[in-house]
Design a protein around this motif. Sequence first.
Motif, PDB file in Angstrom:
ATOM      1  N   GLN A 153       0.883  -1.029   0.099  1.00  0.00           N
ATOM      2  CA  GLN A 153      -0.434   0.176   0.429  1.00  0.00           C
ATOM      3  C   GLN A 153       0.840   1.297  -0.112  1.00  0.00           C
ATOM      4  O   GLN A 153       1.951   0.986   1.433  1.00  0.00           O
ATOM      5  CB  GLN A 153      -0.836   0.020   1.418  1.00  0.00           C
ATOM      6  CG  GLN A 153      -0.399   0.136   2.710  1.00  0.00           C
ATOM      7  CD  GLN A 153      -1.049   0.236   3.741  1.00  0.00           C
ATOM      8  OE1 GLN A 153      -2.268  -0.381   3.520  1.00  0.00           O
ATOM      9  NE2 GLN A 153      -0.655   0.718   4.774  1.00  0.00           N
TER      10      GLN A 153
ATOM     11  N   LEU B 183       1.556   4.828   1.245  1.00  0.00           N
ATOM     12  CA  LEU B 183       1.072   5.393   2.527  1.00  0.00           C
ATOM     13  C   LEU B 183       1.530   6.372   2.481  1.00  0.00           C
ATOM     14  O   LEU B 183       2.932   6.506   2.587  1.00  0.00           O
ATOM     15  CB  LEU B 183       1.320   4.199   4.026  1.00  0.00           C
ATOM     16  CG  LEU B 183       1.419   4.812   5.364  1.00  0.00           C
ATOM     17  CD1 LEU B 183      -0.405   4.458   5.180  1.00  0.00           C
ATOM     18  CD2 LEU B 183       2.725   4.152   6.605  1.00  0.00           C
TER      19      LEU B 183
ATOM     20  N   VAL C 245      -4.407   5.915   2.303  1.00  0.00           N
ATOM     21  CA  VAL C 245      -3.886   4.779   1.771  1.00  0.00           C
ATOM     22  C   VAL C 245      -4.487   5.128   0.076  1.00  0.00           C
ATOM     23  O   VAL C 245      -5.641   5.553   0.225  1.00  0.00           O
ATOM     24  CB  VAL C 245      -4.286   3.722   1.966  1.00  0.00           C
ATOM     25  CG1 VAL C 245      -3.827   2.340   1.154  1.00  0.00           C
ATOM     26  CG2 VAL C 245      -3.881   3.099   3.182  1.00  0.00           C
TER      27      VAL C 245
ATOM     28  N   ILE D  48      -2.872   0.539  -3.114  1.00  0.00           N
ATOM     29  CA  ILE D  48      -3.216  -0.475  -3.380  1.00  0.00           C
ATOM     30  C   ILE D  48      -2.410  -1.487  -4.397  1.00  0.00           C
ATOM     31  O   ILE D  48      -2.792  -1.269  -5.644  1.00  0.00           O
ATOM     32  CB  ILE D  48      -3.670  -1.410  -2.228  1.00  0.00           C
ATOM     33  CG1 ILE D  48      -4.132  -0.963  -0.905  1.00  0.00           C
ATOM     34  CG2 ILE D  48      -3.144  -3.452  -2.502  1.00  0.00           C
ATOM     35  CD1 ILE D  48      -5.361  -1.527  -0.894  1.00  0.00           C
TER      36      ILE D  48
ATOM     37  N   ARG E  60       1.716  -5.100   2.760  1.00  0.00           N
ATOM     38  CA  ARG E  60       0.920  -6.061   3.383  1.00  0.00           C
ATOM     39  C   ARG E  60       0.814  -7.506   3.121  1.00  0.00           C
ATOM     40  O   ARG E  60       0.569  -8.149   1.651  1.00  0.00           O
ATOM     41  CB  ARG E  60      -0.096  -5.618   2.504  1.00  0.00           C
ATOM     42  CG  ARG E  60      -0.074  -4.328   2.858  1.00  0.00           C
ATOM     43  CD  ARG E  60      -2.141  -3.176   1.766  1.00  0.00           C
ATOM     44  NE  ARG E  60      -3.042  -4.708   1.573  1.00  0.00           N
ATOM     45  CZ  ARG E  60      -4.310  -4.450   2.166  1.00  0.00           C
ATOM     46  NH1 ARG E  60      -4.305  -3.098   2.771  1.00  0.00           N
ATOM     47  NH2 ARG E  60      -5.166  -4.879   2.717  1.00  0.00           N
TER      48      ARG E  60
END
Length: 286
Positions: free
Chosen positions: A43, A45, A86, A89, A285
């Motif tokens: 992700q 971030l 976020v 992804i 993740r």
Amino acid sequence: MRPSYITDENLEQFIKQALAEDVGDGDHSSLAAIPASAQNEAQLLIKGTGVLAGVELAQEIIRQVDSSLQVDVFLRDGVAVKPGDVAFIVTGKAQAILTAERLVLNCMQRMSGIATYTHQLNQLIAGTNARLLDTRKTTPNFRMMEKWAVLIGGGVNHRYGLFDMIILKDNHVDYAGGIKQAITATQEYLQRTNRQLKIEVETRSLQEVQQVLETGGIDRIMLDNMTPDQLREAVQLINGRFITEASGGITKETIAAVAATGVDFISVGALTHSVRSMDISLKARK
């Protein structure tokens, strides 16, 4: 919407060269430690506060590294972000995610910093007629992305390079022998070469502004390193005959006073030459 200088060809060339610089003959850290068959997620971030920029570019980088990677975007270019958000992804081959990681972050961190600072300065001149311009004070081979980030932050691009507009700066004027000589030679050059380029002239004093007005034949007058009082007097002297641009060391502390003088544009080199990057990470993740 992309600006005209962000073409598919330009993007592909930039990414190809940037990956060649970073990856060389292989991402041996990932090739050594991660099985080729491994599939994972990561992700993007956000760890800072500001305006996000570079998401569209990041998607192109990831696609060029490995077109089988899937990117699910939650936050687009130009949105306000805060720590913990976020942006997207990415899912797929772990080795490819890791290979793309640093180029994605390097681009997005700097572009987001530029977009954020541009937005901050724009907020300070809201309610005036002045518009915020970038400059050519950019990172070599990264100008396209830095100017794109200025647009995302709400600014306006000045000329892209030396080829799409003429700006007669102080050195041009001094080498040419004066304001009138520089303008006259430029007009003759454009006529001789059958080019249609807008002409801007940098002025350092009200006397030089008057010389430009007496000569004419230009499109914009740059008012360089002038105080607010001098800028206000110059704007009154020009009286709408040409577009005006204030320039020279303008900061967050001084930009509101500059905008209040009535200038049409304010150019700020610090948008791109000394901006602080936003803190962003690409986290696995599990």
